[in-house]
Design an enzyme around this catalytic site. Structure first.
Site, PDB file in Angstrom:
ATOM      1  N   ASP A  68       0.553   3.878   5.806  1.00 30.06           N
ATOM      2  CA  ASP A  68       0.918   3.675   5.106  1.00 30.06           C
ATOM      3  C   ASP A  68       0.780   4.356   3.698  1.00 30.06           C
ATOM      4  OD1 ASP A  68       1.549   0.691   4.851  1.00 30.06           O
ATOM      5  OD2 ASP A  68      -0.133   0.059   4.569  1.00 30.06           O
TER       6      ASP A  68
ATOM      7  N   GLU B 104       0.653  -1.647   7.975  1.00 36.28           N
ATOM      8  CA  GLU B 104       0.377  -0.371   8.325  1.00 36.28           C
ATOM      9  C   GLU B 104       0.012   0.267  10.443  1.00 36.28           C
ATOM     10  OE1 GLU B 104      -1.528   1.966   7.422  1.00 36.28           O
ATOM     11  OE2 GLU B 104      -1.847   3.179   9.095  1.00 36.28           O
TER      12      GLU B 104
ATOM     13  N   GLY C  30      -7.638  21.037  19.010  1.00 35.22           N
ATOM     14  CA  GLY C  30      -7.500  21.473  19.123  1.00 35.22           C
ATOM     15  C   GLY C  30      -8.110  22.658  20.600  1.00 35.22           C
TER      16      GLY C  30
ATOM     17  N   GLN D 161       0.870  -1.134  -0.064  1.00 37.11           N
ATOM     18  CA  GLN D 161       0.460  -0.257  -0.381  1.00 37.11           C
ATOM     19  C   GLN D 161       0.775   1.189   0.031  1.00 37.11           C
ATOM     20  OE1 GLN D 161      -3.636   2.368   2.656  1.00 37.11           O
ATOM     21  NE2 GLN D 161      -3.116   0.349   3.315  1.00 37.11           N
TER      22      GLN D 161
HETATM   23  N1  CAO Z   1      12.054 -10.388  -9.044  1.00 31.95           N
HETATM   24  C1  CAO Z   1      12.755 -10.939  -8.170  1.00 31.95           C
HETATM   25  N2  CAO Z   1      12.082 -10.524  -7.577  1.00 31.95           N
HETATM   26  C2  CAO Z   1      12.138  -9.980  -6.514  1.00 31.95           C
HETATM   27  C3  CAO Z   1      10.872  -9.097  -7.478  1.00 31.95           C
HETATM   28  C4  CAO Z   1      11.366  -9.141  -8.812  1.00 31.95           C
HETATM   29  N3  CAO Z   1      10.494  -8.797  -9.716  1.00 31.95           N
HETATM   30  N4  CAO Z   1      10.808  -8.119  -7.110  1.00 31.95           N
HETATM   31  C5  CAO Z   1      10.932  -8.414  -5.413  1.00 31.95           C
HETATM   32  N5  CAO Z   1      11.503  -9.321  -5.006  1.00 31.95           N
HETATM   33  C6  CAO Z   1      11.945  -9.829  -4.252  1.00 31.95           C
HETATM   34  C7  CAO Z   1      12.555  -9.255  -3.328  1.00 31.95           C
HETATM   35  O1  CAO Z   1      13.610  -8.632  -3.485  1.00 31.95           O
HETATM   36  C8  CAO Z   1      12.880 -10.038  -1.635  1.00 31.95           C
HETATM   37  O2  CAO Z   1      13.751 -10.398  -1.717  1.00 31.95           O
HETATM   38  P1  CAO Z   1      14.974 -10.962  -0.804  1.00 31.95           P
HETATM   39  O3  CAO Z   1      14.119 -11.488   0.444  1.00 31.95           O
HETATM   40  O4  CAO Z   1      15.322 -12.000  -1.446  1.00 31.95           O
HETATM   41  O5  CAO Z   1      15.645  -9.690  -0.824  1.00 31.95           O
HETATM   42  C9  CAO Z   1      11.310 -10.563  -1.720  1.00 31.95           C
HETATM   43  O6  CAO Z   1      10.749 -10.359  -3.415  1.00 31.95           O
HETATM   44  C10 CAO Z   1      10.229 -10.279  -0.760  1.00 31.95           C
HETATM   45  O7  CAO Z   1      10.694  -9.009  -0.222  1.00 31.95           O
HETATM   46  P2  CAO Z   1      10.298  -8.119   0.983  1.00 31.95           P
HETATM   47  O8  CAO Z   1      10.731  -8.801   2.195  1.00 31.95           O
HETATM   48  O9  CAO Z   1      10.103  -6.715   0.800  1.00 31.95           O
HETATM   49  O10 CAO Z   1       8.002  -8.849   1.365  1.00 31.95           O
HETATM   50  P3  CAO Z   1       7.785  -8.654   2.326  1.00 31.95           P
HETATM   51  O11 CAO Z   1       6.559  -9.622   1.601  1.00 31.95           O
HETATM   52  O12 CAO Z   1       8.226 -10.273   3.200  1.00 31.95           O
HETATM   53  O13 CAO Z   1       7.794  -8.183   2.711  1.00 31.95           O
HETATM   54  C11 CAO Z   1       6.662  -5.779   3.692  1.00 31.95           C
HETATM   55  C12 CAO Z   1       6.663  -7.077   3.414  1.00 31.95           C
HETATM   56  C13 CAO Z   1       5.948  -5.124   2.934  1.00 31.95           C
HETATM   57  C14 CAO Z   1       6.293  -5.779   5.536  1.00 31.95           C
HETATM   58  C15 CAO Z   1       7.983  -4.967   3.893  1.00 31.95           C
HETATM   59  O14 CAO Z   1       8.480  -5.020   2.015  1.00 31.95           O
HETATM   60  C16 CAO Z   1       9.107  -3.766   4.591  1.00 31.95           C
HETATM   61  O15 CAO Z   1       8.258  -4.315   5.152  1.00 31.95           O
HETATM   62  N6  CAO Z   1       8.832  -2.416   3.842  1.00 31.95           N
HETATM   63  C17 CAO Z   1       8.512  -1.079   4.385  1.00 31.95           C
HETATM   64  C18 CAO Z   1       7.658  -0.701   4.748  1.00 31.95           C
HETATM   65  C19 CAO Z   1       6.174  -0.989   3.687  1.00 31.95           C
HETATM   66  O16 CAO Z   1       6.367  -0.363   2.767  1.00 31.95           O
HETATM   67  N7  CAO Z   1       5.379  -1.268   4.754  1.00 31.95           N
HETATM   68  C20 CAO Z   1       3.609  -0.785   4.057  1.00 31.95           C
HETATM   69  C21 CAO Z   1       3.582  -1.872   3.097  1.00 31.95           C
HETATM   70  S1  CAO Z   1       2.214  -1.626   2.636  1.00 31.95           S
HETATM   71  O17 CAO Z   1       1.516  -2.894   4.162  1.00 31.95           O
END
Ligand code: CAO
Length: 414
Positions: free
Chosen positions: A167, A138, A245, A16
């Site tokens: 988010d 979030e 406020g 998001q």
């Molecule tokens: N090709 C190949 N690999 C890809 C890719 C692509 N096109 N797009 C994503 N990936 C991979 C990433 O590189 C990552 O791999 P590694 O773990 O090996 O580095 C993997 O997919 C997953 O990415 P992620 O760790 O970001 O995803 P997740 O679902 O485990 O976590 C979230 C999700 C949101 C908790 C995390 O991304 C995060 O903390 N983001 C920052 C904070 C944020 O924006 N949070 C708001 C989310 S909205 O509620």
């Protein structure tokens, strides 16, 4: 001409926070190329699905006006294509877990080598410090940014709010950071790194609560419901529905509240409008009584004041109260349900609520651009299907031939 026409965004965002940002930029006319993992895509495509095998509303409502390319950025051919996309784009936005792009080999240093004009924008849960490596959603941001500790009633637990301040709120910050960096690049010729932490974003929205934390050192917070009979600790407490406020306010029941969970209205007893409110309620005698006629007189018994106001509001619907109080300049707001907002004609007229047609979903409602530009109106277009524009982007943006596209597919890169 759209305000951001000519700006190309390499959109590595998911879920998001990041998609909120790039959707906004797309509405302003930027060419947003959403990069998704082949066969998988943004996880939200499949989350909270209401129709089997159709992109969820979670996804469709956050990814309008974008193009989708599938690309495995961990494969060799995928990295090659990704490098070319970095060369040709103005901005790269991402909100992966900390270090994910570094692990793919695309550090900020490497990105600058590939394209010194690139603006590289990220959302993370936390800034540098003890929690910088944490994954964050979030409600984690709401809890760690000061919102939960200051939301709810004094005698209840901390509460999260339905507004996605962590988010979507941080996505808005990122969008501002990006356009600011684009403006700066006009003069400097160089890109820069933009980072927004969700904890910071929530805390920024809780600024008045940090204000109250410091006021607390100099005495009780008189506009809080704990005053004068309750107690204050050493941190800003939860203040129920009290106004943030200087003008006291509260949510009071309206006619029908027994069966309708949203038959309530927020009424603010602004000093200047209080005489008109008292007269509208038929309580002219308040204006002769110093305990009722002045803000200082009312302050120690605000619960009683709002109790009396509620007795009156309970005799009318929230819309009748709105119709009576607005002409008197008494600030008030009916509690509007999502159903009422979805049906509100004026929001449709301004494009804030929009009906969109989607090839596999059919018609659905979305929230359009909340920022209105007179010379660059937003037109909401449906979200892309997974990989819908892969071939188009490879040929149009990167100049790939049909054979090169076929080779990238054979290599499993797209
Ligand atoms: N090709 C190949 N690999 C890809 C890719 C692509 N096109 N797009 C994503 N990936 C991979 C990433 O590189 C990552 O791999 P590694 O773990 O090996 O580095 C993997 O997919 C997953 O990415 P992620 O760790 O970001 O995803 P997740 O679902 O485990 O976590 C979230 C999700 C949101 C908790 C995390 O991304 C995060 O903390 N983001 C920052 C904070 C944020 O924006 N949070 C708001 C989310 S909205 O509620």
């Amino acid at each position: 001409m759209k305000a951001l026409e000519g700006v190309r965004i390499l959109d590595m965002t998911h879920v998001q926070s990041g998609p909120t940002c790039t959707q906004l930029l797309a509405w302003f006319g930027a060419d947003v190329i959403k990069v998704e993992r082949p066969g998988v895509g943004d996880a939200t495509r499949g989350q909270l699905r209401d129709i089997p095998d159709v992109d969820s509303l979670y996804f469709t409502m956050l990814n309008h006006n974008k193009r989708s390319i599938t690309l495995n950025t961990k494969s060799d051919t995928g990295k090659e294509i990704f490098t070319k996309l970095i060369e040709t784009c103005d901005v790269m936005a991402e909100n992966f877990a900390p270090g994910a792009l570094d692990r793919m080999g695309f550090t900020w240093e490497r990105i600058q080598e590939i394209n010194p004009r690139m603006i590289y924008a990220s959302v993370k849960g936390f800034g540098p410090g003890p929690y910088e490596d944490c994954k964050v959603y979030e409600n984690v941001a709401q809890c760690t940014g000061g919102s939960a500790s200051t939301t709810g009633f004094d005698d209840g637990p901390p509460l999260v709010t339905g507004a996605q301040i962590g988010d979507s709120g941080t996505g808005l910050n990122l969008a501002l950071g990006i356009v600011t960096a684009l403006y700066h690049r006009e003069k400097s010729g160089r890109g820069q790194r933009v980072t927004c932490a969700m904890q910071d974003g929530v805390l920024n929205l809780c600024r008045v609560k940090m204000r109250d934390q410091q006021r607390l050192q100099h005495g009780p917070l008189k506009e809080y419901p704990q005053y004068p009979n309750g107690t204050f600790g050493d941190a800003t407490p939860r203040s129920g529905n009290a106004s943030g406020g200087g003008q006291p306010g509260w949510i009071v029941k309206c006619k029908g509240w027994e069966n309708d969970p949203d038959a309530y209205i927020y009424v603010i007893t602004q000093a200047a409008a209080f005489p008109a409110l008292a007269k509208a309620m038929g309580r002219e005698e308040w204006l002769e009584d110093p305990e009722w006629s002045t803000p200082e007189g009312r302050l120690p018994h605000l619960d009683q004041v709002f109790g009396e106001i509620e007795k009156w509001t309970m005799t009318k619907t929230k819309f009748e109260i709105m119709d009576i109080l607005n002409p008197l300049n008494v600030p008030c707001g009916p509690i509007l349900s999502m159903k009422e907002l979805a049906e509100e004609w004026s929001l449709r007229d301004t494009g804030t609520v929009v009906e969109v047609d989607h090839p596999t979903r059919g018609k659905y409602l979305t929230v359009g651009n909340p920022i209105k530009l007179s010379d660059s109106p937003s037109e909401v277009q449906r979200s892309p299907l997974l990989g819908e524009h892969t071939d188009e982007i490879l040929s149009e943006v990167l100049g790939y031939s049909t054979e090169e596209i076929a080779a990238a597919k054979d290599a499993g890169a797209v």
